[in-house]
Design a protein around this motif. Sequence first.
Motif, PDB file in Angstrom:
ATOM      1  N   GLY A  49     -60.911  23.215  17.131  1.00 31.89           N
ATOM      2  CA  GLY A  49     -62.241  24.407  17.149  1.00 31.89           C
ATOM      3  C   GLY A  49     -63.365  23.572  17.018  1.00 31.89           C
ATOM      4  O   GLY A  49     -64.617  24.453  17.070  1.00 31.89           O
ATOM      5  N   ILE A  50     -63.736  22.302  16.897  1.00 36.84           N
ATOM      6  CA  ILE A  50     -64.730  21.689  17.223  1.00 36.84           C
ATOM      7  C   ILE A  50     -65.140  21.087  18.234  1.00 36.84           C
ATOM      8  O   ILE A  50     -64.368  20.452  18.840  1.00 36.84           O
ATOM      9  CB  ILE A  50     -64.896  20.572  15.923  1.00 36.84           C
ATOM     10  CG1 ILE A  50     -64.524  20.919  14.489  1.00 36.84           C
ATOM     11  CG2 ILE A  50     -66.193  19.903  15.610  1.00 36.84           C
ATOM     12  CD1 ILE A  50     -64.125  19.924  13.379  1.00 36.84           C
ATOM     13  N   PRO A  51     -66.373  21.269  18.846  1.00 41.50           N
ATOM     14  CA  PRO A  51     -66.852  20.841  20.018  1.00 41.50           C
ATOM     15  C   PRO A  51     -66.851  19.517  20.118  1.00 41.50           C
ATOM     16  O   PRO A  51     -67.189  18.752  19.214  1.00 41.50           O
ATOM     17  CB  PRO A  51     -68.314  21.476  20.299  1.00 41.50           C
ATOM     18  CG  PRO A  51     -68.227  22.460  19.565  1.00 41.50           C
ATOM     19  CD  PRO A  51     -67.411  22.309  18.463  1.00 41.50           C
ATOM     20  N   PHE A  52     -66.594  18.786  21.287  1.00 45.99           N
ATOM     21  CA  PHE A  52     -66.485  17.472  21.568  1.00 45.99           C
ATOM     22  C   PHE A  52     -67.675  16.610  20.903  1.00 45.99           C
ATOM     23  O   PHE A  52     -67.681  15.583  20.359  1.00 45.99           O
ATOM     24  CB  PHE A  52     -66.218  17.185  23.118  1.00 45.99           C
ATOM     25  CG  PHE A  52     -66.264  15.675  23.395  1.00 45.99           C
ATOM     26  CD1 PHE A  52     -64.951  15.020  23.192  1.00 45.99           C
ATOM     27  CD2 PHE A  52     -67.315  14.981  24.060  1.00 45.99           C
ATOM     28  CE1 PHE A  52     -64.929  13.460  23.239  1.00 45.99           C
ATOM     29  CE2 PHE A  52     -67.027  13.374  24.280  1.00 45.99           C
ATOM     30  CZ  PHE A  52     -66.093  12.950  23.939  1.00 45.99           C
ATOM     31  N   PHE A  53     -68.974  17.406  21.190  1.00 42.37           N
ATOM     32  CA  PHE A  53     -70.180  16.611  20.954  1.00 42.37           C
ATOM     33  C   PHE A  53     -70.118  16.289  19.425  1.00 42.37           C
ATOM     34  O   PHE A  53     -70.587  15.210  18.970  1.00 42.37           O
ATOM     35  CB  PHE A  53     -71.223  17.617  21.072  1.00 42.37           C
ATOM     36  CG  PHE A  53     -72.632  17.270  20.916  1.00 42.37           C
ATOM     37  CD1 PHE A  53     -73.339  16.223  21.705  1.00 42.37           C
ATOM     38  CD2 PHE A  53     -73.322  17.516  19.624  1.00 42.37           C
ATOM     39  CE1 PHE A  53     -74.605  15.708  21.279  1.00 42.37           C
ATOM     40  CE2 PHE A  53     -74.467  16.828  19.435  1.00 42.37           C
ATOM     41  CZ  PHE A  53     -75.116  16.120  20.269  1.00 42.37           C
ATOM     42  N   TYR A  56     -66.850  13.640  18.232  1.00 45.79           N
ATOM     43  CA  TYR A  56     -66.853  12.397  19.102  1.00 45.79           C
ATOM     44  C   TYR A  56     -67.983  11.537  18.013  1.00 45.79           C
ATOM     45  O   TYR A  56     -67.545  10.341  17.700  1.00 45.79           O
ATOM     46  CB  TYR A  56     -67.641  12.358  20.290  1.00 45.79           C
ATOM     47  CG  TYR A  56     -67.979  11.172  20.947  1.00 45.79           C
ATOM     48  CD1 TYR A  56     -66.901  10.478  21.602  1.00 45.79           C
ATOM     49  CD2 TYR A  56     -69.342  10.456  20.933  1.00 45.79           C
ATOM     50  CE1 TYR A  56     -67.111   9.299  22.132  1.00 45.79           C
ATOM     51  CE2 TYR A  56     -69.348   9.536  21.489  1.00 45.79           C
ATOM     52  CZ  TYR A  56     -68.450   8.528  21.868  1.00 45.79           C
ATOM     53  OH  TYR A  56     -68.534   7.397  22.553  1.00 45.79           O
ATOM     54  N   GLN A  57     -68.904  12.241  17.532  1.00 45.60           N
ATOM     55  CA  GLN A  57     -69.814  11.618  16.535  1.00 45.60           C
ATOM     56  C   GLN A  57     -69.193  11.246  15.154  1.00 45.60           C
ATOM     57  O   GLN A  57     -69.432  10.179  14.652  1.00 45.60           O
ATOM     58  CB  GLN A  57     -71.190  12.318  16.246  1.00 45.60           C
ATOM     59  CG  GLN A  57     -71.876  12.341  17.661  1.00 45.60           C
ATOM     60  CD  GLN A  57     -73.297  13.240  17.412  1.00 45.60           C
ATOM     61  OE1 GLN A  57     -74.009  13.055  16.735  1.00 45.60           O
ATOM     62  NE2 GLN A  57     -73.246  14.216  17.894  1.00 45.60           N
ATOM     63  N   MET A  58     -68.478  12.112  14.815  1.00 46.06           N
ATOM     64  CA  MET A  58     -67.804  11.876  13.341  1.00 46.06           C
ATOM     65  C   MET A  58     -66.704  10.891  13.518  1.00 46.06           C
ATOM     66  O   MET A  58     -66.484  10.360  12.577  1.00 46.06           O
ATOM     67  CB  MET A  58     -67.211  13.185  12.705  1.00 46.06           C
ATOM     68  CG  MET A  58     -68.228  14.513  12.369  1.00 46.06           C
ATOM     69  SD  MET A  58     -69.732  13.724  11.609  1.00 46.06           S
ATOM     70  CE  MET A  58     -68.782  13.246   9.956  1.00 46.06           C
ATOM     71  N   LEU A  59     -66.029  11.094  14.817  1.00 52.53           N
ATOM     72  CA  LEU A  59     -65.067   9.966  14.814  1.00 52.53           C
ATOM     73  C   LEU A  59     -65.601   8.434  14.730  1.00 52.53           C
ATOM     74  O   LEU A  59     -65.320   7.408  14.286  1.00 52.53           O
ATOM     75  CB  LEU A  59     -64.329   9.967  16.275  1.00 52.53           C
ATOM     76  CG  LEU A  59     -63.132   9.014  16.640  1.00 52.53           C
ATOM     77  CD1 LEU A  59     -62.108   9.093  15.766  1.00 52.53           C
ATOM     78  CD2 LEU A  59     -62.730   9.219  17.996  1.00 52.53           C
ATOM     79  N   TRP A  60     -66.996   8.429  15.270  1.00 57.68           N
ATOM     80  CA  TRP A  60     -67.632   7.089  15.572  1.00 57.68           C
ATOM     81  C   TRP A  60     -68.110   6.528  13.978  1.00 57.68           C
ATOM     82  O   TRP A  60     -68.495   5.420  13.644  1.00 57.68           O
ATOM     83  CB  TRP A  60     -69.000   6.947  16.452  1.00 57.68           C
ATOM     84  CG  TRP A  60     -68.394   6.604  17.613  1.00 57.68           C
ATOM     85  CD1 TRP A  60     -68.148   7.362  18.693  1.00 57.68           C
ATOM     86  CD2 TRP A  60     -67.925   5.210  18.313  1.00 57.68           C
ATOM     87  NE1 TRP A  60     -67.595   6.329  19.828  1.00 57.68           N
ATOM     88  CE2 TRP A  60     -67.753   5.482  19.284  1.00 57.68           C
ATOM     89  CE3 TRP A  60     -68.277   3.846  17.294  1.00 57.68           C
ATOM     90  CZ2 TRP A  60     -67.502   4.169  20.117  1.00 57.68           C
ATOM     91  CZ3 TRP A  60     -67.804   2.975  18.001  1.00 57.68           C
ATOM     92  CH2 TRP A  60     -67.287   3.059  19.596  1.00 57.68           C
ATOM     93  N   VAL A  61     -68.495   7.690  12.915  1.00 58.10           N
ATOM     94  CA  VAL A  61     -68.290   7.149  11.638  1.00 58.10           C
ATOM     95  C   VAL A  61     -67.237   6.398  11.111  1.00 58.10           C
ATOM     96  O   VAL A  61     -67.482   5.441  10.685  1.00 58.10           O
ATOM     97  CB  VAL A  61     -68.543   8.525  10.863  1.00 58.10           C
ATOM     98  CG1 VAL A  61     -68.669   7.938   9.128  1.00 58.10           C
ATOM     99  CG2 VAL A  61     -70.014   9.233  11.268  1.00 58.10           C
ATOM    100  N   LEU A  62     -65.991   6.855  11.461  1.00 60.80           N
ATOM    101  CA  LEU A  62     -64.883   6.255  10.923  1.00 60.80           C
ATOM    102  C   LEU A  62     -64.805   4.571  11.742  1.00 60.80           C
ATOM    103  O   LEU A  62     -64.474   3.814  11.117  1.00 60.80           O
ATOM    104  CB  LEU A  62     -63.602   6.906  10.983  1.00 60.80           C
ATOM    105  CG  LEU A  62     -63.603   8.164  10.471  1.00 60.80           C
ATOM    106  CD1 LEU A  62     -62.495   8.802  11.088  1.00 60.80           C
ATOM    107  CD2 LEU A  62     -63.618   8.082   9.064  1.00 60.80           C
TER     108      LEU A  62
END
Length: 87
Positions: A49-53, A56-62
């Motif tokens: 349910g979370i938009p890609f925008f 994607y940014q949260m994935l880049w934190v990891l």
Amino acid sequence: MSDVPEVPPEAAAPVVTPTRVVIAVCLFAPFVALLWVSSYAKTDPTFIGIPFFYWYQMLWVLISTALTMTAYKLWQRDQRTRHGGNR
């Protein structure tokens, strides 16, 4: 003068090594990925349910954490080999 012995230029280790190039890529990749906003400025695909925008940014934190840790470990290894392993 100084107690530090002079190192002849031909005996000095090269400044740019493959390890240091990998370190630079590890540290530079998150900047490129996140500053190129047009590549991820969209809503699809959604993830739970979370938009890609956003995801994607949260994935880049990891990813950035893993890349920074990798760069740090490579830097430590590079410094040990440069200083003769006496650290």
